[in-house]
Motif scaffolding. Structure first.
Motif, PDB file in Angstrom:
ATOM      1  N   GLN A  10       0.824  -1.199   0.000  1.00  0.00           N
ATOM      2  CA  GLN A  10       0.000   0.000   0.000  1.00  0.00           C
ATOM      3  C   GLN A  10       0.869   1.265   0.000  1.00  0.00           C
ATOM      4  N   HIS A  11       0.219   2.376  -0.234  1.00  0.00           N
ATOM      5  CA  HIS A  11       0.878   3.668  -0.075  1.00  0.00           C
ATOM      6  C   HIS A  11       1.033   3.911   1.426  1.00  0.00           C
ATOM      7  N   TYR A  12       2.101   4.564   1.835  1.00  0.00           N
ATOM      8  CA  TYR A  12       2.356   4.754   3.266  1.00  0.00           C
ATOM      9  C   TYR A  12       1.219   5.471   3.981  1.00  0.00           C
ATOM     10  N   GLU A  13       0.487   6.341   3.292  1.00  0.00           N
ATOM     11  CA  GLU A  13      -0.643   7.019   3.933  1.00  0.00           C
ATOM     12  C   GLU A  13      -1.712   6.023   4.369  1.00  0.00           C
ATOM     13  N   ASP A  14      -1.856   4.934   3.614  1.00  0.00           N
ATOM     14  CA  ASP A  14      -2.858   3.923   3.935  1.00  0.00           C
ATOM     15  C   ASP A  14      -2.429   3.023   5.092  1.00  0.00           C
ATOM     16  N   VAL A  15      -1.172   3.055   5.446  1.00  0.00           N
ATOM     17  CA  VAL A  15      -0.630   2.234   6.530  1.00  0.00           C
ATOM     18  C   VAL A  15      -0.547   3.025   7.837  1.00  0.00           C
ATOM     19  N   HIS A  16      -0.509   4.332   7.728  1.00  0.00           N
ATOM     20  CA  HIS A  16      -0.247   5.197   8.879  1.00  0.00           C
ATOM     21  C   HIS A  16      -1.168   4.908  10.064  1.00  0.00           C
ATOM     22  N   ASP A  17      -2.476   4.880   9.864  1.00  0.00           N
ATOM     23  CA  ASP A  17      -3.410   4.707  10.987  1.00  0.00           C
ATOM     24  C   ASP A  17      -3.227   3.375  11.702  1.00  0.00           C
ATOM     25  N   SER A  18      -3.074   2.291  10.949  1.00  0.00           N
ATOM     26  CA  SER A  18      -2.896   0.986  11.603  1.00  0.00           C
ATOM     27  C   SER A  18      -1.557   0.917  12.329  1.00  0.00           C
ATOM     28  N   LEU A  19      -0.554   1.585  11.808  1.00  0.00           N
ATOM     29  CA  LEU A  19       0.746   1.663  12.471  1.00  0.00           C
ATOM     30  C   LEU A  19       0.631   2.417  13.796  1.00  0.00           C
ATOM     31  N   MET A  20      -0.076   3.536  13.776  1.00  0.00           N
ATOM     32  CA  MET A  20      -0.292   4.314  15.004  1.00  0.00           C
ATOM     33  C   MET A  20      -1.025   3.474  16.052  1.00  0.00           C
ATOM     34  N   VAL A  21      -2.081   2.811  15.653  1.00  0.00           N
ATOM     35  CA  VAL A  21      -2.875   2.010  16.592  1.00  0.00           C
ATOM     36  C   VAL A  21      -2.013   0.917  17.212  1.00  0.00           C
ATOM     37  N   LEU A  22      -1.269   0.195  16.388  1.00  0.00           N
ATOM     38  CA  LEU A  22      -0.419  -0.877  16.889  1.00  0.00           C
ATOM     39  C   LEU A  22       0.574  -0.359  17.926  1.00  0.00           C
ATOM     40  N   LEU A  23       1.239   0.728  17.616  1.00  0.00           N
ATOM     41  CA  LEU A  23       2.252   1.246  18.530  1.00  0.00           C
ATOM     42  C   LEU A  23       1.621   1.859  19.782  1.00  0.00           C
ATOM     43  N   GLU A  24       0.475   2.510  19.641  1.00  0.00           N
ATOM     44  CA  GLU A  24      -0.204   3.073  20.815  1.00  0.00           C
ATOM     45  C   GLU A  24      -0.705   1.979  21.752  1.00  0.00           C
ATOM     46  N   GLU A  25      -1.057   0.820  21.207  1.00  0.00           N
ATOM     47  CA  GLU A  25      -1.506  -0.301  22.037  1.00  0.00           C
ATOM     48  C   GLU A  25      -0.363  -0.936  22.824  1.00  0.00           C
ATOM     49  N   ASN A  26       0.855  -0.697  22.392  1.00  0.00           N
ATOM     50  CA  ASN A  26       1.993  -1.384  22.992  1.00  0.00           C
ATOM     51  C   ASN A  26       2.979  -0.495  23.739  1.00  0.00           C
ATOM     52  N   PHE A  27       2.857   0.823  23.570  1.00  0.00           N
ATOM     53  CA  PHE A  27       3.782   1.738  24.237  1.00  0.00           C
ATOM     54  C   PHE A  27       2.996   2.885  24.871  1.00  0.00           C
ATOM     55  N   LYS A  28       3.512   3.410  25.978  1.00  0.00           N
ATOM     56  CA  LYS A  28       2.814   4.453  26.720  1.00  0.00           C
ATOM     57  C   LYS A  28       2.830   5.808  26.018  1.00  0.00           C
ATOM     58  N   ARG A  29       3.962   6.166  25.457  1.00  0.00           N
ATOM     59  CA  ARG A  29       4.090   7.499  24.854  1.00  0.00           C
ATOM     60  C   ARG A  29       4.385   7.382  23.362  1.00  0.00           C
ATOM     61  N   VAL A  30       3.381   7.722  22.563  1.00  0.00           N
ATOM     62  CA  VAL A  30       3.492   7.659  21.106  1.00  0.00           C
ATOM     63  C   VAL A  30       2.930   8.948  20.542  1.00  0.00           C
ATOM     64  N   GLU A  31       3.678   9.564  19.628  1.00  0.00           N
ATOM     65  CA  GLU A  31       3.227  10.761  18.929  1.00  0.00           C
ATOM     66  C   GLU A  31       3.338  10.490  17.439  1.00  0.00           C
ATOM     67  N   GLY A  32       2.505  11.134  16.660  1.00  0.00           N
ATOM     68  CA  GLY A  32       2.617  10.924  15.221  1.00  0.00           C
ATOM     69  C   GLY A  32       1.744  11.865  14.436  1.00  0.00           C
ATOM     70  N   GLY A  33       1.940  11.810  13.135  1.00  0.00           N
ATOM     71  CA  GLY A  33       1.157  12.644  12.256  1.00  0.00           C
ATOM     72  C   GLY A  33       1.363  12.248  10.811  1.00  0.00           C
ATOM     73  N   LEU A  34       0.531  12.836   9.983  1.00  0.00           N
ATOM     74  CA  LEU A  34       0.570  12.573   8.549  1.00  0.00           C
ATOM     75  C   LEU A  34       0.493  13.921   7.863  1.00  0.00           C
ATOM     76  N   GLN A  35       1.653  14.409   7.414  1.00  0.00           N
ATOM     77  CA  GLN A  35       1.745  15.707   6.757  1.00  0.00           C
ATOM     78  C   GLN A  35       2.726  15.582   5.601  1.00  0.00           C
ATOM     79  N   CYS A  36       2.249  15.203   4.447  1.00  0.00           N
ATOM     80  CA  CYS A  36       3.085  14.899   3.278  1.00  0.00           C
ATOM     81  C   CYS A  36       3.903  13.643   3.511  1.00  0.00           C
TER      82      CYS A  36
END
Length: 95
Positions: A10-36
């Motif tokens: 997939q295009h990385y934009e299509d992976v971003h949300d599932s990547l965020m969810v996975l990491l947020e479920e497993n680590f206490k402090r996660v920051e992220g965004g999608l800007q280009c």
């Protein structure tokens, strides 16, 4: 330094949300965004592991130093993604 890259069709934009969810479920402090580009920062104590597309078309796992923090993020990513771990970390152009 770049320690690994994620392989997906997939295009990385299509992976971003599932990547965020996975990491947020497993680590206490996660920051992220999608800007280009897509970026996710996982903080373990005061050490940051970046999973981003700043220098590639798919997500790469990066940190300023090698250690357990990088291994922990890679282990979680392997639960849902195909991860190519480099035998030696690659140096980023700005390093």
């Amino acid at each position: 330094m770049v320690f690994a890259k994620l392989n997906y069709s997939q295009h990385y934009e299509d992976v971003h949300d599932s990547l965020m969810v996975l990491l947020e479920e497993n680590f206490k402090r996660v920051e992220g965004g999608l800007q280009c580009d897509s970026y996710v920062w996982v903080w373990l104590d005061d050490t940051k592991v970046a999973v981003d597309t700043f220098t590639a078309l798919s997500h790469e796992v990066k940190s300023s130093e090698r250690g357990k923090h990088v291994d922990a993020v890679i282990a979680v990513l392997k639960k849902e993604f195909s991860v190519e771990v480099y035998s030696e970390p690659e140096i980023e152009p700005h390093e």
